[in-house]
Design a protein around this motif. Structure first.
Motif, PDB file in Angstrom:
ATOM      1  N   SER A 314      23.263 -17.847  39.317  1.00  0.00           N
ATOM      2  CA  SER A 314      24.203 -16.792  38.947  1.00  0.00           C
ATOM      3  C   SER A 314      23.750 -15.998  37.723  1.00  0.00           C
ATOM      4  O   SER A 314      24.374 -14.979  37.392  1.00  0.00           O
ATOM      5  CB  SER A 314      25.596 -17.373  38.709  1.00  0.00           C
ATOM      6  OG  SER A 314      25.625 -18.176  37.544  1.00  0.00           O
ATOM      7  N   ILE A 315      22.669 -16.426  37.048  1.00  0.00           N
ATOM      8  CA  ILE A 315      22.165 -15.606  35.936  1.00  0.00           C
ATOM      9  C   ILE A 315      21.443 -14.363  36.445  1.00  0.00           C
ATOM     10  O   ILE A 315      21.149 -13.452  35.672  1.00  0.00           O
ATOM     11  CB  ILE A 315      21.252 -16.389  34.978  1.00  0.00           C
ATOM     12  CG1 ILE A 315      19.864 -16.644  35.575  1.00  0.00           C
ATOM     13  CG2 ILE A 315      21.889 -17.683  34.532  1.00  0.00           C
ATOM     14  CD1 ILE A 315      18.848 -17.091  34.560  1.00  0.00           C
ATOM     15  N   ILE A 316      21.142 -14.310  37.739  1.00  0.00           N
ATOM     16  CA  ILE A 316      20.505 -13.126  38.320  1.00  0.00           C
ATOM     17  C   ILE A 316      21.536 -12.000  38.376  1.00  0.00           C
ATOM     18  O   ILE A 316      22.619 -12.166  38.937  1.00  0.00           O
ATOM     19  CB  ILE A 316      19.969 -13.410  39.730  1.00  0.00           C
ATOM     20  CG1 ILE A 316      18.939 -14.540  39.707  1.00  0.00           C
ATOM     21  CG2 ILE A 316      19.362 -12.153  40.341  1.00  0.00           C
ATOM     22  CD1 ILE A 316      18.535 -15.030  41.087  1.00  0.00           C
ATOM     23  N   THR A 317      21.202 -10.848  37.799  1.00  0.00           N
ATOM     24  CA  THR A 317      22.107  -9.703  37.837  1.00  0.00           C
ATOM     25  C   THR A 317      21.625  -8.618  38.796  1.00  0.00           C
ATOM     26  O   THR A 317      22.390  -7.731  39.167  1.00  0.00           O
ATOM     27  CB  THR A 317      22.276  -9.098  36.438  1.00  0.00           C
ATOM     28  OG1 THR A 317      20.992  -8.700  35.925  1.00  0.00           O
ATOM     29  CG2 THR A 317      22.911 -10.108  35.481  1.00  0.00           C
ATOM     30  N   LYS A 318      20.344  -8.692  39.192  1.00  0.00           N
ATOM     31  CA  LYS A 318      19.817  -7.716  40.151  1.00  0.00           C
ATOM     32  C   LYS A 318      18.648  -8.344  40.884  1.00  0.00           C
ATOM     33  O   LYS A 318      17.760  -8.939  40.265  1.00  0.00           O
ATOM     34  CB  LYS A 318      19.364  -6.438  39.433  1.00  0.00           C
ATOM     35  CG  LYS A 318      18.842  -5.362  40.381  1.00  0.00           C
ATOM     36  CD  LYS A 318      18.389  -4.123  39.604  1.00  0.00           C
ATOM     37  CE  LYS A 318      17.846  -3.059  40.554  1.00  0.00           C
ATOM     38  NZ  LYS A 318      17.366  -1.851  39.808  1.00  0.00           N
ATOM     39  N   SER A 319      18.651  -8.218  42.203  1.00  0.00           N
ATOM     40  CA  SER A 319      17.536  -8.731  42.999  1.00  0.00           C
ATOM     41  C   SER A 319      17.353  -7.861  44.228  1.00  0.00           C
ATOM     42  O   SER A 319      18.253  -7.085  44.597  1.00  0.00           O
ATOM     43  CB  SER A 319      17.776 -10.188  43.410  1.00  0.00           C
ATOM     44  OG  SER A 319      18.895 -10.285  44.265  1.00  0.00           O
ATOM     45  N   SER A 320      16.188  -8.008  44.871  1.00  0.00           N
ATOM     46  CA  SER A 320      15.882  -7.233  46.070  1.00  0.00           C
ATOM     47  C   SER A 320      15.230  -8.133  47.104  1.00  0.00           C
ATOM     48  O   SER A 320      14.397  -8.974  46.749  1.00  0.00           O
ATOM     49  CB  SER A 320      14.912  -6.085  45.743  1.00  0.00           C
ATOM     50  OG  SER A 320      15.408  -5.251  44.729  1.00  0.00           O
ATOM     51  N   PRO A 321      15.555  -7.973  48.389  1.00  0.00           N
ATOM     52  CA  PRO A 321      14.811  -8.663  49.437  1.00  0.00           C
ATOM     53  C   PRO A 321      13.558  -7.853  49.781  1.00  0.00           C
ATOM     54  O   PRO A 321      13.657  -6.701  50.227  1.00  0.00           O
ATOM     55  CB  PRO A 321      15.805  -8.697  50.600  1.00  0.00           C
ATOM     56  CG  PRO A 321      16.671  -7.489  50.407  1.00  0.00           C
ATOM     57  CD  PRO A 321      16.713  -7.220  48.928  1.00  0.00           C
ATOM     58  N   LEU A 322      12.395  -8.425  49.555  1.00  0.00           N
ATOM     59  CA  LEU A 322      11.147  -7.721  49.804  1.00  0.00           C
ATOM     60  C   LEU A 322      10.134  -8.655  50.458  1.00  0.00           C
ATOM     61  O   LEU A 322      10.144  -9.868  50.221  1.00  0.00           O
ATOM     62  CB  LEU A 322      10.537  -7.191  48.493  1.00  0.00           C
ATOM     63  CG  LEU A 322      11.280  -6.090  47.736  1.00  0.00           C
ATOM     64  CD1 LEU A 322      10.601  -5.830  46.399  1.00  0.00           C
ATOM     65  CD2 LEU A 322      11.347  -4.806  48.557  1.00  0.00           C
ATOM     66  N   TYR A 323       9.253  -8.085  51.249  1.00  0.00           N
ATOM     67  CA  TYR A 323       8.068  -8.792  51.713  1.00  0.00           C
ATOM     68  C   TYR A 323       6.981  -8.574  50.671  1.00  0.00           C
ATOM     69  O   TYR A 323       6.765  -7.445  50.207  1.00  0.00           O
ATOM     70  CB  TYR A 323       7.620  -8.254  53.067  1.00  0.00           C
ATOM     71  CG  TYR A 323       8.575  -8.587  54.185  1.00  0.00           C
ATOM     72  CD1 TYR A 323       8.372  -9.711  54.978  1.00  0.00           C
ATOM     73  CD2 TYR A 323       9.694  -7.785  54.441  1.00  0.00           C
ATOM     74  CE1 TYR A 323       9.264 -10.030  56.003  1.00  0.00           C
ATOM     75  CE2 TYR A 323      10.579  -8.098  55.452  1.00  0.00           C
ATOM     76  CZ  TYR A 323      10.363  -9.223  56.228  1.00  0.00           C
ATOM     77  OH  TYR A 323      11.239  -9.547  57.239  1.00  0.00           O
ATOM     78  N   VAL A 324       6.304  -9.654  50.270  1.00  0.00           N
ATOM     79  CA  VAL A 324       5.348  -9.576  49.154  1.00  0.00           C
ATOM     80  C   VAL A 324       4.020 -10.186  49.572  1.00  0.00           C
ATOM     81  O   VAL A 324       3.962 -11.218  50.241  1.00  0.00           O
ATOM     82  CB  VAL A 324       5.891 -10.316  47.913  1.00  0.00           C
ATOM     83  CG1 VAL A 324       4.893 -10.224  46.753  1.00  0.00           C
ATOM     84  CG2 VAL A 324       7.245  -9.749  47.489  1.00  0.00           C
ATOM     85  N   ASP A 325       2.941  -9.535  49.169  1.00  0.00           N
ATOM     86  CA  ASP A 325       1.592 -10.045  49.379  1.00  0.00           C
ATOM     87  C   ASP A 325       0.738  -9.592  48.197  1.00  0.00           C
ATOM     88  O   ASP A 325       1.238  -8.961  47.259  1.00  0.00           O
ATOM     89  CB  ASP A 325       1.021  -9.549  50.707  1.00  0.00           C
ATOM     90  CG  ASP A 325      -0.094 -10.439  51.264  1.00  0.00           C
ATOM     91  OD1 ASP A 325      -0.580 -11.323  50.524  1.00  0.00           O
ATOM     92  OD2 ASP A 325      -0.488 -10.248  52.424  1.00  0.00           O
ATOM     93  N   VAL A 326      -0.548  -9.908  48.248  1.00  0.00           N
ATOM     94  CA  VAL A 326      -1.464  -9.600  47.147  1.00  0.00           C
ATOM     95  C   VAL A 326      -2.706  -8.938  47.720  1.00  0.00           C
ATOM     96  O   VAL A 326      -3.226  -9.356  48.765  1.00  0.00           O
ATOM     97  CB  VAL A 326      -1.861 -10.884  46.382  1.00  0.00           C
ATOM     98  CG1 VAL A 326      -2.733 -10.541  45.186  1.00  0.00           C
ATOM     99  CG2 VAL A 326      -0.613 -11.638  45.930  1.00  0.00           C
ATOM    100  N   ASP A 327      -3.193  -7.910  47.041  1.00  0.00           N
ATOM    101  CA  ASP A 327      -4.402  -7.210  47.464  1.00  0.00           C
ATOM    102  C   ASP A 327      -5.620  -8.093  47.183  1.00  0.00           C
ATOM    103  O   ASP A 327      -5.875  -8.453  46.031  1.00  0.00           O
ATOM    104  CB  ASP A 327      -4.518  -5.892  46.695  1.00  0.00           C
ATOM    105  CG  ASP A 327      -5.619  -4.981  47.222  1.00  0.00           C
ATOM    106  OD1 ASP A 327      -6.513  -5.475  47.946  1.00  0.00           O
ATOM    107  OD2 ASP A 327      -5.591  -3.779  46.894  1.00  0.00           O
TER     108      ASP A 327
END
Length: 384
Positions: A314-327
């Protein structure tokens, strides 16, 4: 006389703190119900992020697996062992992992810099800062050299198991129960996944600190300005990913049940200030003394956010669902964070993650103060 913490001075109490109080009252009877955790890290010093988990009576730390990152693996192992000595937790195994990245090397990094520009930070490959800084001068040395530690050298010994094997063994021992908090490069996890394709799917979840999306300087301090250098011109370039991009990509494409990403972004609103260290040291325990003598201030609370988010989401005040990878291409983008919203990902194995963008900084600091001022969680058999 030992001064006890006065928690009444901090009236805002989260649901996590209420849970902590209930667990304390219940005592060892709830030991079997404690949350199972493996900390995977490049422990460069006394580390509040690790200590938050070790000090919580809700948590059963199964072990600390070590990787090279901020400093070399063997030096990090020594710091972790010494930390456990200070808090009297010798039963927690420290398990050495990867000393080097899977592909990246010092020579390749120097070649990259000759083509695309200087990196702000290169971990143990750092010989000198490019410009004047308030940060401590780099201590460049060979990977198998362990300098004397400022907090004292440990007498405890590390496990003779390999970190990847330990990780696999523990998630199979407790299927669906083990959370892994990874706050260094992801080499150990990538090796475990390559050795055992069921590794990630057998764990409960992964929470990691790494990568960056669009960080901005949020604090007006000299230290904040110094750390802002890392993302002013290259906002997607973060050290943990850049040290071992191939390992990061392997790990993030693995089939975890749940992944939470702590990028640089929320850390820019945080700082380990002298005032915060003073609050964390109020109890006068051996840990408090070590903090006062050896904890270097000025750093953002990168890794502490990862532990705090796990203990109290609950300390999270903003988040996003994203797909993440690395170059992983040897180009100007090598090691940079790649991210996509739903429907835009290339579909090459990327996993949907919860990306934490902002947190309640006051609650994070209060959690750190509460845990660091608790009586040390002794490693007695009655607790386990």
């Amino acid at each position: 006389m030992t001064r006890q913490p006065r928690f009444a001075a901090y009236p805002r109490r989260s649901p996590w703190l209420a849970g902590l109080a209930l667990t304390v009252l219940a005592g060892p009877a709830l030991a079997a119900d404690r949350l199972k955790l493996i900390l995977d890290d490049d422990v460069p010093m006394l580390h509040p992020a690790q200590l938050m988990a070790l000090q919580s009576p809700r948590v059963d730390v199964l072990g600390i697996t070590i990787v090279s990152g901020s400093t070399w693996r063997d030096e990090n192992v020594a710091h972790a062992l010494r930390m456990l000595e200070i808090i009297d937790r010798p039963e927690v195994p420290v398990v050495p992992g990867s000393a080097f990245p899977l592909v990246n090397t010092e020579k390749e990094t120097e070649r990259w810099e000759s083509l695309f520009g200087k990196l702000v930070f290169k971990g143990p490959w750092m010989k000198q800062w490019v410009e004047d800084t308030v940060q401590t001068a780099p201590n460049y040395h060979a990977h198998d050299v362990v300098p004397d530690l400022p907090e004292g050298n440990p007498s405890l010994e590390a496990s003779d198991e390999i970190a990847a094997n330990f990780l696999i063994r523990k998630v199979r021992e407790f299927p669906g129960e083990v959370t892994i908090i990874a706050t260094g490069p992801l080499t150990n996890l990538a090796l475990a996944q390559r050795l055992d394709p069921e590794f990630a799917a057998t764990a409960k979840q992964l929470i990691y600190m790494g990568g960056s999306i669009n960080p901005r300087q949020m604090r007006d301090s000299v230290s904040a300005a110094q750390f802002a250098r890392e993302f002013i011109n290259t906002p997607r370039l973060e050290f943990n990913f850049r040290w071992d991009p191939e390992a990061a990509s392997i790990t993030l494409r693995a089939p975890w049940k749940k992944i939470t990403m702590i990028p640089v972004d929320p850390s820019t609103a945080t700082e380990l200030t002298p005032k915060l260290v003073e609050r964390m040291s109020a109890a006068g325990t051996p840990l408090s003394k070590a903090f006062q003598d050896h904890l270097e201030t000025g750093f953002p609370l990168w890794d502490e956010i990862a532990t705090a988010v796990w203990l109290d989401p609950s300390i999270i005040t903003k988040s996003s669902p994203l797909y993440v990878d690395v170059d992983t291409s040897f180009s100007a983008g090598y090691g940079q964070t790649l991210s996509w919203s739903e429907h835009y990902q290339p579909g090459l194995g990327e996993q949907l993650q919860t990306v934490v963008r902002a947190i309640d900084v006051e609650r994070l600091e209060n959690m750190m103060v509460e845990l660091m001022n608790r009586p040390l969680q002794r490693g007695t058999s009655e607790q386990y």
